[in-house]
Write a protein that holds these residues in place. Structure first.
Motif, mmCIF file in Angstrom:
data_model
loop_
_atom_site.group_PDB
_atom_site.id
_atom_site.type_symbol
_atom_site.label_atom_id
_atom_site.label_comp_id
_atom_site.label_asym_id
_atom_site.label_seq_id
_atom_site.Cartn_x
_atom_site.Cartn_y
_atom_site.Cartn_z
ATOM 1 N N TYR A 71 0.836 -1.208 0.000
ATOM 2 C CA TYR A 71 0.000 0.000 0.000
ATOM 3 C C TYR A 71 0.868 1.254 0.000
ATOM 4 O O TYR A 71 0.658 2.186 -0.786
ATOM 5 C CB TYR A 71 -0.921 0.018 1.229
ATOM 6 N N ILE A 72 1.871 1.279 0.883
ATOM 7 C CA ILE A 72 2.755 2.449 0.967
ATOM 8 C C ILE A 72 3.548 2.610 -0.320
ATOM 9 O O ILE A 72 3.714 3.722 -0.833
ATOM 10 C CB ILE A 72 3.691 2.335 2.182
ATOM 11 N N TYR A 75 1.386 4.207 -3.031
ATOM 12 C CA TYR A 75 1.203 5.645 -2.809
ATOM 13 C C TYR A 75 2.486 6.398 -3.175
ATOM 14 O O TYR A 75 2.446 7.462 -3.794
ATOM 15 C CB TYR A 75 0.826 5.930 -1.354
ATOM 16 N N TYR A 79 3.259 9.512 -6.015
ATOM 17 C CA TYR A 79 3.900 10.812 -5.781
ATOM 18 C C TYR A 79 5.065 11.033 -6.742
ATOM 19 O O TYR A 79 5.221 12.125 -7.302
ATOM 20 C CB TYR A 79 4.386 10.922 -4.336
ATOM 21 N N ALA A 210 -5.141 4.101 5.644
ATOM 22 C CA ALA A 210 -4.744 4.686 4.366
ATOM 23 C C ALA A 210 -4.199 6.096 4.553
ATOM 24 O O ALA A 210 -3.252 6.504 3.873
ATOM 25 C CB ALA A 210 -5.928 4.698 3.403
ATOM 26 N N GLU A 211 -4.783 6.843 5.478
ATOM 27 C CA GLU A 211 -4.350 8.223 5.713
ATOM 28 C C GLU A 211 -2.879 8.276 6.113
ATOM 29 O O GLU A 211 -2.101 9.086 5.579
ATOM 30 C CB GLU A 211 -5.208 8.866 6.806
ATOM 31 N N GLN A 213 -0.629 5.813 5.743
ATOM 32 C CA GLN A 213 0.181 5.228 4.671
ATOM 33 C C GLN A 213 0.517 6.280 3.618
ATOM 34 O O GLN A 213 1.651 6.357 3.131
ATOM 35 C CB GLN A 213 -0.566 4.053 4.038
ATOM 36 N N LYS A 214 -0.452 7.114 3.277
ATOM 37 C CA LYS A 214 -0.215 8.201 2.322
ATOM 38 C C LYS A 214 0.750 9.232 2.908
ATOM 39 O O LYS A 214 1.634 9.734 2.202
ATOM 40 C CB LYS A 214 -1.538 8.879 1.961
ATOM 41 N N ALA A 217 4.317 7.850 3.003
ATOM 42 C CA ALA A 217 4.812 7.770 1.625
ATOM 43 C C ALA A 217 5.227 9.151 1.135
ATOM 44 O O ALA A 217 6.256 9.315 0.476
ATOM 45 C CB ALA A 217 3.746 7.180 0.712
ATOM 46 N N TYR A 218 4.434 10.154 1.477
ATOM 47 C CA TYR A 218 4.733 11.525 1.063
ATOM 48 C C TYR A 218 6.004 12.038 1.742
ATOM 49 O O TYR A 218 6.812 12.736 1.124
ATOM 50 C CB TYR A 218 3.554 12.439 1.399
#
Length: 229
Positions: A71-72, A75, A79, A210-211, A213-214, A217-218
């Motif tokens: 998942y990560i 994302y 990016y 998910a929040e 993980q995003k 990742a960012y």
């Protein structure tokens, strides 16, 4: 409003990449001579584990590390792609890369990842993992680099600093040397990011959303761009 802020941040970061391009070009000559894909910098993002190799499990939910890693990684690929990089995933499904689950599957899996890195002439490699410790109080994201890579150390510093700046950060970590196979698949800068401890209930609660993980990742993405610029 959140979407606008993210898009604006990406635009600012992309500008930083363009401004830093000349500087990176000098460094890149010392790092490797591989050609980029269609003139773009190539980042290979490796989601650790997969298939029968689940990695570690969440202490409360038993969520597989391999699932969170993917998942990560996805994302993170988004990016990089939005910023104009050629972003490649070593695996795109929850399956492993070992073929059949017979003896030696783990090494076959690792060699396949190395093959993907080499075939794509990766300018940089980011391997995504989750940590585990018998001491359940251990928390936080930790970046590892190969001891023989000068640029890998700088890359790790940039990403660790970005992770330390996250509002959810509970401990200011410094990058560590790691003797990992994925850090030795290319002479170009490579890092392994342990995004948190699945042995800690608080880290786990964040990592399965998910929040977060995003967000992580960012943070990794921002650190990578800081390395380039």
């Amino acid at each position: 409003m959140k979407l606008f802020i993210v898009k604006k941040s990406l635009l600012i970061i992309c500008c930083a990449v363009l401004v830093g391009g000349a500087i990176f070009g000098i460094c890149a000559g010392a790092v490797a001579s591989s050609a980029s894909h269609d003139g773009l910098r190539t980042v290979v993002i490796d989601a650790g584990h997969g298939g029968i190799d689940a990695g570690v499990l969440g202490i409360s939910t038993k969520t597989k590390e391999s699932e969170i890693n993917l998942y990560i990684a996805k994302y993170l690929r988004g990016y990089f792609a939005d910023a104009g990089f050629n972003a490649v995933l070593t695996r795109t499904t929850q399956g492993g890369l070992y073929g059949t689950s017979t003896k030696g599957f783990k090494m076959r899996d690792m060699k396949k990842r190395k093959q993907i890195i080499e075939e794509n002439n990766a300018d940089m490699v980011i391997s995504i993992h989750q940590n585990y410790c018998p001491i359940p109080s251990r928390r936080g994201a930790q970046v590892f680099f190969d001891k023989g890579s000068e640029y890998g150390k700088i890359f790790a510093d940039c990403v660790q600093n970005s992770l330390n700046e996250m509002k959810e950060c509970v401990k200011q970590n410094t990058p560590l040397v790691g003797d990992y196979y994925m850090l030795k698949c290319t002479p170009n800068p490579s890092i392994l990011v342990e995004c948190g401890f699945l042995s800690n209930a608080l880290d786990e609660a964040q990592l399965i959303t998910a929040e977060y993980q995003k967000a992580i990742a960012y943070a990794i993405f921002k650190g990578a761009v800081a390395f380039y610029s």
